[in-house]
Design a protein around this motif. Structure first.
Motif, PDB file in Angstrom:
ATOM      1  N   GLN A  34       0.886  -1.035   0.143  1.00 36.79           N
ATOM      2  CA  GLN A  34      -0.121   0.178   0.109  1.00 36.79           C
ATOM      3  C   GLN A  34       1.116   1.023  -0.039  1.00 36.79           C
ATOM      4  N   LEU A  35       2.101   1.108   0.443  1.00 35.48           N
ATOM      5  CA  LEU A  35       3.095   2.218   0.454  1.00 35.48           C
ATOM      6  C   LEU A  35       3.233   2.818  -0.810  1.00 35.48           C
ATOM      7  N   TRP A  36       3.127   1.910  -1.925  1.00 36.87           N
ATOM      8  CA  TRP A  36       3.388   2.230  -3.319  1.00 36.87           C
ATOM      9  C   TRP A  36       2.287   3.312  -3.869  1.00 36.87           C
ATOM     10  N   LYS A  37       1.055   3.143  -3.234  1.00 40.19           N
ATOM     11  CA  LYS A  37       0.088   4.218  -3.526  1.00 40.19           C
ATOM     12  C   LYS A  37       0.365   5.572  -3.173  1.00 40.19           C
ATOM     13  N   GLU A  38       1.420   5.656  -2.115  1.00 44.57           N
ATOM     14  CA  GLU A  38       1.753   7.080  -1.651  1.00 44.57           C
ATOM     15  C   GLU A  38       3.141   7.648  -1.951  1.00 44.57           C
ATOM     16  N   TYR A  39       4.089   6.291  -2.332  1.00 39.30           N
ATOM     17  CA  TYR A  39       5.598   6.604  -2.507  1.00 39.30           C
ATOM     18  C   TYR A  39       5.718   5.701  -3.779  1.00 39.30           C
ATOM     19  N   GLN A  40       6.492   6.232  -4.602  1.00 39.85           N
ATOM     20  CA  GLN A  40       7.298   5.268  -5.980  1.00 39.85           C
ATOM     21  C   GLN A  40       8.532   4.776  -5.495  1.00 39.85           C
ATOM     22  N   VAL A  41       9.029   5.088  -4.426  1.00 41.05           N
ATOM     23  CA  VAL A  41      10.396   4.512  -3.722  1.00 41.05           C
ATOM     24  C   VAL A  41      10.360   4.172  -2.271  1.00 41.05           C
ATOM     25  N   ILE A  42      10.601   3.027  -1.988  1.00 44.59           N
ATOM     26  CA  ILE A  42      10.588   2.611  -0.642  1.00 44.59           C
ATOM     27  C   ILE A  42      12.018   2.240  -0.064  1.00 44.59           C
ATOM     28  N   HIS A  43      12.463   2.885   0.777  1.00 42.73           N
ATOM     29  CA  HIS A  43      13.972   2.430   1.242  1.00 42.73           C
ATOM     30  C   HIS A  43      14.025   1.296   2.382  1.00 42.73           C
ATOM     31  N   VAL A  44      14.195   0.383   1.967  1.00 46.00           N
ATOM     32  CA  VAL A  44      14.304  -0.690   3.286  1.00 46.00           C
ATOM     33  C   VAL A  44      15.741  -0.488   3.973  1.00 46.00           C
ATOM     34  N   ALA A  45      15.428  -0.086   5.318  1.00 46.56           N
ATOM     35  CA  ALA A  45      16.667   0.228   6.092  1.00 46.56           C
ATOM     36  C   ALA A  45      17.655  -1.148   6.223  1.00 46.56           C
ATOM     37  N   LYS A  46      16.744  -2.259   6.522  1.00 46.90           N
ATOM     38  CA  LYS A  46      17.843  -3.274   6.732  1.00 46.90           C
ATOM     39  C   LYS A  46      16.906  -4.307   5.839  1.00 46.90           C
ATOM     40  N   SER A  47      18.014  -5.250   5.264  1.00 44.92           N
ATOM     41  CA  SER A  47      17.556  -6.680   4.521  1.00 44.92           C
ATOM     42  C   SER A  47      17.495  -7.830   5.202  1.00 44.92           C
ATOM     43  N   ASP A  48      17.798  -7.904   6.556  1.00 49.62           N
ATOM     44  CA  ASP A  48      17.867  -9.173   7.277  1.00 49.62           C
ATOM     45  C   ASP A  48      16.793  -9.840   7.747  1.00 49.62           C
ATOM     46  N   SER A  49      15.289  -9.195   7.277  1.00 49.67           N
ATOM     47  CA  SER A  49      14.418  -9.707   7.962  1.00 49.67           C
ATOM     48  C   SER A  49      13.842 -10.927   7.049  1.00 49.67           C
ATOM     49  N   ARG A  50      13.328 -12.033   7.567  1.00 47.28           N
ATOM     50  CA  ARG A  50      13.074 -13.236   6.972  1.00 47.28           C
ATOM     51  C   ARG A  50      11.487 -13.386   6.850  1.00 47.28           C
ATOM     52  N   VAL A  51      11.108 -13.682   5.876  1.00 44.51           N
ATOM     53  CA  VAL A  51       9.724 -13.971   5.671  1.00 44.51           C
ATOM     54  C   VAL A  51       9.360 -15.412   6.526  1.00 44.51           C
ATOM     55  N   ALA A  52       8.154 -15.672   6.734  1.00 48.29           N
ATOM     56  CA  ALA A  52       7.785 -16.888   7.414  1.00 48.29           C
ATOM     57  C   ALA A  52       8.544 -18.165   6.628  1.00 48.29           C
ATOM     58  N   ASN A  53       8.852 -18.870   7.837  1.00 44.83           N
ATOM     59  CA  ASN A  53       9.144 -20.558   7.048  1.00 44.83           C
ATOM     60  C   ASN A  53       8.120 -21.172   6.390  1.00 44.83           C
ATOM     61  N   ASN A  54       6.976 -21.142   7.060  1.00 39.60           N
ATOM     62  CA  ASN A  54       6.026 -21.861   6.543  1.00 39.60           C
ATOM     63  C   ASN A  54       4.696 -21.061   6.100  1.00 39.60           C
ATOM     64  N   GLY A  55       3.467 -21.713   5.543  1.00 39.49           N
ATOM     65  CA  GLY A  55       2.186 -21.412   5.323  1.00 39.49           C
ATOM     66  C   GLY A  55       2.290 -20.114   4.289  1.00 39.49           C
TER      67      GLY A  55
END
Length: 354
Positions: free
Chosen positions: A56-77
């Motif tokens: 939804q952020l892209w509806k307000e911004y064209q560029v998103i700065h991800v400050a850290k890239s070590d966040s893992r998505v869920a293992n399952n599901g």
């Protein structure tokens, strides 16, 4: 010194491999360089709904700065197509940069020329690891104090106080080099076995390694199979030398880690993807009970010890199986920390045949 993505990985191959899934660019288009940016810290172990909301952020911004890239998505599901995208990224798109890849392959060939087969031992006994985990078993009071000081003065480490005995008894400490030597001998490996040490600088140096070296004289380090000239390009770049360790560990006949950190888990998963190559995961909590009995004289090294250790690790050698669920009673977000990581076991999503 810090390394950027292209120092470690083959950037062109990464972009081309994923072009049907994700458009990756090296820099922002000119028209987007000066537009306002959203700054986002992603939350680890999040499912698809979280990321769908984030779009939804892209509806307000064209560029998103991800400050850290070590966040893992869920293992399952997660949807199968997302899991398989992870597979393509991990095992097809990510290749090391040519200098790292080429040297890594040469070092593997040299190891093979020495002894044919070899064990890669991820020996997590560096100063920062011991300080971070609060593990001081077998260390002097001066060494323990040095580690405490390092922990207290490292701002991004949240936990400052530990009970070292409780940490060790719970299996939360890296095995010591001496303990690893006892473990390998009990598993039946002969003293002539070639063992590559995949690690940084071992705390205590050759003195700490003396018991392991006594049992297994053929310990091999990067510095003993690569020339100074070959390693000079990677000097002071810890991530790049770790990449060499990764290649040598992935290609080894047996991989063993004294502590289940991020690299150990990722190597284990990669080896499963490559055909469930033998990967022994020490039961540290169970082994500590054995080591303490050895220390007190209740148990002796020999056939009895070997039988106990082999039985304990019969099902901890990388054989095909689905990811483990968290222990019973673990609920809420806590379960994400206790379930088996996708990166250490990508079966079944990444592995179609056993």
């Amino acid at each position: 010194m810090n390394s950027i993505f292209s120092d470690i990985f083959n950037e062109h191959h990464f972009i081309e491999s994923l072009h049907n899934d994700v458009r990756v660019v090296k820099e922002l288009p000119k028209e987007l360089e000066t537009v306002p940016r959203a700054r986002k810290h992603f939350t680890s172990w999040s499912g698809m709904s979280y990321y769908e909301e984030a779009t939804q952020l892209w509806k307000e911004y064209q560029v998103i700065h991800v400050a850290k890239s070590d966040s893992r998505v869920a293992n399952n599901g997660l949807p199968l197509d997302i899991q398989r995208l992870r597979c393509r990224a991990l095992y097809h798109a990510l290749r090391f940069s040519p200098p790292i890849e080429n040297l890594g392959k040469r070092l593997v060939a040299r190891l093979r020329s020495h002894g044919g087969q070899y064990i890669a031992l991820h020996l997590r006994y560096e100063k920062d690891m011991l300080a971070f985990t609060g593990c001081t078993y077998g260390l002097s009071s001066a060494e323990s104090e040095e580690l405490r000081t390092l922990r207290e003065t490292t701002n991004h480490w949240k936990v400052k106080k530990f009970n070292s005995t409780e940490q060790r008894n719970a299996g939360l400490c890296p095995l010591t080099p001496k303990e690893v030597g006892i473990f390998l001998k009990a598993l039946g490996y002969p003293s002539s076995t070639f063992i590559y040490i995949a690690a940084g600088e071992i705390y205590g140096g050759t003195t700490t390694l003396s018991d392991l070296t006594f049992r297994f004289p053929n310990l091999v380090f990067k510095e003993s199979i690569a020339s100074q000239e070959e390693l000079r390009a990677f000097a002071n770049h810890a991530s790049q030398t770790a990449a060499l360790d990764y290649i040598i560990s992935t290609e080894s006949d047996v991989f063993i880690s004294s502590y289940s950190g991020n690299m150990a888990k990722t190597v284990e998963g990669h080896r499963r993807f490559l055909g469930h190559r033998k990967t022994i995961s020490p039961d540290r909590k169970g082994l500590i009970e054995i080591f303490d009995k050895l220390e007190s004289g209740q148990l002796q090294e020999g056939s009895s010890l070997s039988a106990i250790v082999k039985k304990m690790h019969k099902n901890r050698q990388g054989a095909p199986r689905k990811r483990l669920a968290p222990p019973p009673g673990i609920k809420g977000r806590a379960r994400f920390r206790y379930e088996e990581s996708f990166y250490s076991n990508p079966y079944p999503e990444c592995i179609c045949r056993l």
